[in-house]
Design an enzyme around this catalytic site. Structure first.
Site: not given
Ligand code: CAP
Ligand code: MG
Length: 460
Positions: A194, A159, A285
């Site tokens: 990401d 991030k 993802h």
């Molecule tokens: C989490 C994340 C992931 C999520 C996707 C985001 O970041 O990088 O993409 O895990 O959701 O972009 O939100 P944080 P899921 O840890 O900062 O929240 O795992 O439910 O598919």
């Molecule tokens: Mg993400």
């Protein structure tokens, strides 16, 4: 006004399809209030439009088309659950696009429907085996990291999602891998791009440069900590040839894994990557899933995407996080998906809601990934719910630590250690001379982790 006659030819309530010669699809469906279709003709419309029919009888219909037509064989009007059996002859074995076009295609646009959600799928062996299944699977991932099968894999997401230069990205990854005290308590096992991070030259984050630099930092982190580390670059691209070129570049530079946004890029890209058989762990993802599905009336439950991911051959996949974090999903729905990823044969938890069995015919187990709003304090409730054979990814929960990425990564490591020692993180923090752990407990403890939408089954 369309005639119900043509559609009712596709309704055969009480028919018992042979699961070895049919794809079974379960739907949550109800007729639009303004529809004039009689009885279960609106379901017949789904079966017709999905297989061989249209809105009117056609003179060209023949015996062969009748043989491969979908048939509505079950309807629980009260729970709005319907099941349709599609004969195997309708499908091209190994063609995931065509399969989805049948079970989740045109019918979703029928004006006579008020609701249509594809709840679950059951594929017969002949079609399931047409896909390769996972090359590594969960066991292969734990082996690649050299860690015990009963401990969670810890991951960090870089991030900000985009905006770091290749050098900065590599540096943040290094900090996440080494943690605060590399010798005794290092950082995470995996670092991933990401889902929006592909190749942003405008901010000096060309994919190829970023991968080179981050893999070089990975080697430095492995040397410093003495532990295996994995980098998961995002190779998603709408041009499959470029996506494959990026995956080959990762392999050529000593990488072990790639990520694909397999809902947005399509199961086809997942299939192409698996078919290329590059010896890389494939991380799936699910971004775009929520946009397609969270509206309550139309969509595809995540169980379908997850089953297809395993059959096609990904190795670890986001499954949603049970009643925790910022994108939390219904606890039971996540538990069901995790069971379908882990078990040799998925047995439905709730047939009354359309849940369907799925033998995986030897396909390796897939590692469930949880993310979205996780931090060191959510590790214990998460592993209580899902067990420890899970991949935990945190972005904000690592880089948001008041002392920075290294401290956040080390706190995530400590949170896993606390679970393995059956101790609370707070107890561990109180005895630890490491200030970053106490800070993690007090700082992340200020954030409400309870999900506002518990119980909403539809949102998974
Ligand atoms: C989490 C994340 C992931 C999520 C996707 C985001 O970041 O990088 O993409 O895990 O959701 O972009 O939100 P944080 P899921 O840890 O900062 O929240 O795992 O439910 O598919
Ligand atoms: Mg993400």
């Amino acid at each position: 006004m369309k005639s119900s006659v043509a559609y009712l030819k596709y309704v055969d309530i009480g028919f018992e399809p042979d699961p070895s010669t049919h794809v079974i699809a379960s739907y949550r469906a109800c007729r639009a209030p303004a529809s004039h279709l009689e009885g279960e003709a609106f379901l017949g419309a789904v079966a017709a439009e999905s297989s061989t029919g249209t809105w009117i009888d056609v003179s060209t219909r023949n015996a062969r088309s009748a043989d491969i037509s979908g048939r509505v064989f079950f309807h629980d009007a009260q729970n709005e659950i319907a099941k349709i059996a599609y004969p195997c002859g309708l499908f091209e074995a190994g063609n995931i696009s065509q399969l989805l076009t049948v079970v989740a295609g045109n019918a979703f646009g029928l004006a006579d429907l008020r609701r249509l959600k594809l709840v679950d799928l059951q594929l017969p062996e002949s079609l399931a085996r047409a896909f390769p299944g996972p090359a590594f699977g969960a066991g292969g991932i734990w082996k690649a990291l050299g860690i015990g099968a009963n401990q969670p894999v810890i991951g960090a997401i870089i991030k900000p999602k985009c905006g770091l230069s290749a050098d900065e990205h590599a540096r943040v990854a290094y900090d996440a891998w080494i943690g605060e005290a590399p010798a005794s308590c290092d950082g995470v096992d995996m670092v991933k791009d990401d889902e929006a991070c592909t190749s942003q030259s405008a901010v000096d984050s060309d994919f190829y440069r970023r991968v080179e630099k981050t893999l070089a930092m990975k080697q430095r982190a492995e040397s410093l900590t003495g532990r295996r580390k994995i980098y998961v670059p995002n190779v998603t691209h709408s041009n499959f040839f470029e996506a494959l070129r990026r995956a080959e570049f990762v392999r050529a530079n000593g990488g072990e894994a790639v990520m694909v946004d397999y809902v947005i890029a399509g199961c086809s890209l997942l299939h192409a990557l698996r078919f290329a058989d590059l010896g890389l762990i494939i991380h799936g993802h699910r971004t775009l899933f929520a946009a397609l599905h969270r509206p309550a009336d139309f969509g595809i439950d995540y169980m379908v995407w997850a089953k297809l991911f395993r059959l096609i051959g990904g190795d670890q996949v986001h499954t949603g996080t049970p009643a925790l974090g910022v994108m939390s999903a219904n606890r039971n729905a996540v538990l069901d998906v995790c069971r379908a990823m882990r078990e040799p044969e998925y047995a439905p938890s709730n047939p009354a809601e359309g849940s369907l069995p799925q033998p995986f015919f030897g396909a390796k187990a897939v590692a469930p990934i949880c993310g979205a709003g996780l931090d060191p304090l959510t590790t214990a409730p998460l592993t209580d719910a899902l067990g420890t054979q899970v991949v935990i990814f945190a972005g904000g929960g690592v880089h948001g630590h008041p002392h920075g990425t290294r401290a956040g990564a080390a706190a995530m490591r400590e949170s896993v250690q606390a679970v393995l020692e059956h101790r609370s993180l707070a107890a561990r923090a109180s005895e630890s001379e490491r200030d970053y752990l106490r800070t993690a407990v007090s700082f992340f403890g200020k954030f409400d982790k309870q999900s506002p939408n518990d119980g909403e089954r539809q949102n998974l």
